[in-house]
Design an enzyme around this catalytic site. Structure first.
Site, mmCIF file in Angstrom:
data_model
loop_
_atom_site.group_PDB
_atom_site.id
_atom_site.type_symbol
_atom_site.label_atom_id
_atom_site.label_comp_id
_atom_site.label_asym_id
_atom_site.label_seq_id
_atom_site.Cartn_x
_atom_site.Cartn_y
_atom_site.Cartn_z
ATOM 1 C CD GLU A 48 52.658 90.309 51.437
ATOM 2 O OE1 GLU A 48 52.857 90.582 50.247
ATOM 3 O OE2 GLU A 48 53.383 89.540 52.097
ATOM 4 C CD GLU B 180 51.595 85.329 52.656
ATOM 5 O OE1 GLU B 180 52.606 85.321 51.924
ATOM 6 O OE2 GLU B 180 50.598 86.026 52.417
HETATM 7 C C1 GAL Z 1 53.488 87.171 49.699
HETATM 8 C C2 GAL Z 1 52.034 87.259 49.275
HETATM 9 C C3 GAL Z 1 51.485 85.895 48.873
HETATM 10 C C4 GAL Z 1 52.432 85.210 47.954
HETATM 11 C C5 GAL Z 1 53.786 85.109 48.614
HETATM 12 C C6 GAL Z 1 54.808 84.380 47.783
HETATM 13 O O1 GAL Z 1 54.110 88.396 49.699
HETATM 14 O O2 GAL Z 1 51.250 87.782 50.316
HETATM 15 O O3 GAL Z 1 50.208 86.063 48.281
HETATM 16 O O4 GAL Z 1 52.508 85.906 46.757
HETATM 17 O O5 GAL Z 1 54.274 86.407 48.846
HETATM 18 O O6 GAL Z 1 56.047 84.291 48.466
#
Ligand code: GAL
Ligand code: ZN
Length: 689
Positions: free
Chosen positions: A153, A308
């Site tokens: 990110e 994710e």
């Molecule tokens: C994302 C991040 C992850 C984790 C996740 C939690 O933005 O890339 O490492 O922190 O959020 O929701």
């Protein structure tokens, strides 16, 4: 795109951090068991592992990673391997303070957190290059590894002296002379004229922030720096002989970067989706997610990856709501329906301590096999394995919405007709939901994209016209396309200088009108859009049987050749046009002068778009139901999803039906009705073209 990514199947898995458990081999063993049970076929490793991989400067310890890769690969599980530049080790920050980020108030950060380094620092770059090369040499052609996940990110900005110097160099290249910069930024305003590039500073709350040209260029520069850092990392991987494709995970509606500028560096786009399910109607959340998925897919016009998502709740939103049973599958398959070749989670095993210990995960602290989340992820695993053949299929080009980050930056920075909120997203979403309710696919484009292949393009509030967009839109309409442009478009040029003369700048002939004034409305105010064209004389074949509410922004426009379809019902501009249509070449250019209520977009686009796509399989979807099409050479796949709790009836169009190409249900159940919160996937053979 040098090393295109072709998913061999639909990926299922996510972020996995064994480095947090190296002292607990029994836990790692258990994980493998659960991966098998839940149909996890991919793990993303190494995202924040720098301290474990290089515990001391120049001393690499990669054996543990090699062991993990071997152990998952023994079970047939693939790996997405990250470069660790998303968070740096303590020794690096202590020994080389220049790697620490400086904020807009010129304060340098201490060690801590993540995503907080200077992308310009030669030392940071060198250290990242070293470890990336080490990883690439060791794992860059390992059969388990599918893809590089570069950093994590990317985001934020640094205002340190090194970045200031680089910004000045970038400006010099852009403008050549300081006179030109002064002109483009209109620095004569408030006596802010520069004599030399060396005097320029990045925008700061303590200093200059009133020059919109500066603010805009700074944002462009931050994007440039970040994309350049990505290229730097990719180069390190390539120099070490790795030919694996590359991605970088993007964020939801992130305005800190113009993701459009990253596409030439990426082989596949990926992003992280954390919607707040159950905060409002699920149908609204679904529409919002759909828009983001479509934006991500449109960046390369190819399948993307959902990198994710949370299998249950997050722990960083104001309220950490559990997803009710069934939502995980529904939300996961929505990504696939919109073109994702994966469903990946953050995270596979929940951390034991630190700030994410309560974030949802596939395997929780309890650690037993009998949890709801394990059951539900196993269900997703089964669904993805049944839908395996969908991997790699594309989404047909039909309609598009222009959604340009540079224009948005400039518009949101401008002090203009409504500083308490512009209806940009509402307008785009109104159009988006209308088009989607007609069963159409929608690409979300920016002004750099080609407009070829679309039949209808909506351009909501395109405030800033980047170089060349007028010519592209003109050609699009001339060749038979339908353009719907709205209020507050074409106000400023590429450098945020107002167009002189009639606006929307450069498009007044195509639209057949010019802008006169724009009225900002208070929240409690509204106006009405009243149909005017007499029956039998509907421009563009569009007519309305009722009036609609409009609010927030109302423009007064003066048609030249455009025909008026609706007029304002109230205020001193009652009777003046609010919706017009201009015939241009083989196409039509529509102009909507006010922010309308959602029903308007639905009624408008139904008339406008429906005749353009007679071949689409569904044409009128109930609220909360989505239909998405993916296709490959052999088949078309129709994903039908009901985001409401109640069952919904959906009828398939019979246009040109023949037994050879009948839809058959390959996933879920569908007999004209979709259960609440359910997905059905239908498949049919493609007609030979
Ligand atoms: C994302 C991040 C992850 C984790 C996740 C939690 O933005 O890339 O490492 O922190 O959020 O929701
Ligand atoms: Zn810096």
């Amino acid at each position: 795109m040098n090393h295109p990514f072709a998913a061999p199947f639909l990926l299922h898995g996510g972020d996995y951090n064994p480095e947090q458990w190296l002292d607990a081999p029994e836990i790692l063993e258990k994980d493998l068991e659960y991966f098998e049970k839940t149909g996890i076929n991919t793990v993303t490793l190494g995202i924040f592992s720098w301290a474990a991989l290089e515990p001391e400067e120049g001393c690499f310890q990669m054996q543990w990673l090699e062991d993990v890769i071997r152990r998952v690969w023994d079970r047939g599980i693939h790996v997405i391997l990250a470069t660790p530049s998303g968070a740096r080790p303590k020794w690096l920050a202590d020994r080389y303070p220049e790697v620490l980020r400086t904020d807009a108030s010129r304060r340098r950060a201490l060690f801590g957190g993540r995503h907080n380094h200077c992308y310009t620092s030669p030392i940071y770059r060198e250290k990242v290059r070293r470890i990336d090369q080490e990883l690439a040499r060791r794992f860059g052609s390992h059969p388990a590894v599918l893809l590089w996940h570069v950093s994590n990110e990317y985001g934020g900005e640094c205002h340190c002296p090194l970045c200031q110097e680089r910004f000045r160099g970038w400006l010099k290249e852009r403008y050549g002379t300081i006179e030109r910069l002064n002109h483009q930024w209109n620095t004569a305003f408030w006596s802010h004229t520069y004599q030399d590039f060396s005097q320029v500073e990045s925008p700061s709350p303590l200093g200059e922030h009133a020059l919109h040209g500066l603010n805009l260029d700074w944002k462009r520069f931050v994007t440039h720096c970040t994309a350049d850092f990505l290229d730097w990392e990719v180069k390190a991987l390539r120099e070490s002989g790795s030919r694996l494709p590359v991605t970088a995970n993007f964020m939801y509606d992130y305005t800190g970067l113009n993701y459009g500028k990253f596409r030439s560096s990426l082989d596949v786009v990926s992003w992280d989706n954390y919607p707040t399910w159950h905060k409002g109607p699920e149908a609204d959340t679904a529409a919002d997610c759909g828009f983001q998925h479509d934006r991500m897919r449109s960046l390369l016009g190819r399948p993307f990856l959902l990198m994710e998502s949370s299998p249950s709740s997050t722990n960083w939103q104001p309220v950490s709501k559990l997803r009710k049973p069934g939502i995980l599958e529904l939300a996961s398959l929505q990504a696939v329906a919109h073109g994702s070749d994966s469903v990946l989670y953050f995270q596979l095993r929940q951390s034991r301590g630190a700030s994410e210990k309560f974030h949802g995960a596939v395997i929780d602290h309890y650690g037993g096999p009998d949890t709801r989340i394990l059951k539900e992820t196993a269900q997703v695993g089964q669904a993805l394995s049944r839908l395996r053949e969908v991997a790699g299929s594309s989404v047909p080009k039909q309609t598009a919405i222009l959604w340009d980050m540079e224009s948005r930056w400039a518009m949101e920075d401008a002090q203009g007709p409504r500083n308490q909120g512009l209806p940009h997203k509402e307008t785009a979403m109104g159009m988006y939901r209308a088009l989607r309710s007609l069963g159409l696919s929608v690409d979300i484009l920016d002004m750099e994209d080609s407009l070829e292949g679309y039949r209808l393009i909506a351009a909501p509030m395109q405030y800033l016209f980047r170089e060349g967009i007028q010519q592209k839109l003109e050609a699009f309409v001339r060749e038979g396309g339908i353009l719907v442009m709205t209020f507050w478009s074409g106000v400023v040029d590429e450098n945020d200088l107002c167009f002189l003369g009639p606006t929307p700048g450069g498009l007044t002939d195509v639209l057949g009108l010019r802008f006169c004034e724009i009225d900002g409305l208070y929240d409690w105010e509204s106006n009405r859009m009243v149909p005017v064209s007499p029956a039998g004389e509907e421009p563009g074949g569009v007519s309305f049987a009722r009036s609609y509410r409009c609010s927030q922004l109302c423009e007064r426009i003066l048609p030249s050749s455009a025909r008026t379809v609706m007029t304002y019902g109230e205020d001193f501009y009652a009777g003046e046009p609010v919706l017009t249509c201009n015939a241009w070449g083989k196409g039509q250019a529509w102009y909507l002068a006010a922010a309308a209520e959602p029903d308007f977009y639905r009624d408008f686009f139904t008339q406008l778009a429906a005749p353009l796509f007679p071949e689409r399989p569904v044409s009128d979807l109930p609220e909360g139901v989505e239909a998405c099409l993916r296709e490959n050479d052999a088949y078309q796949y129709l994903f039908l999803q009901n985001f409401r709790r109640e069952p919904a009836a959906v009828s398939l169009s019979r246009a040109g039906s023949d037994p050879e190409t009948e839809w058959t249900c390959v996933f879920g159940s569908f007999h004209g009705v979709l259960d609440g919160w359910s997905t059905a996937v239908l498949r049919r053979k493609r007609r030979p073209s």
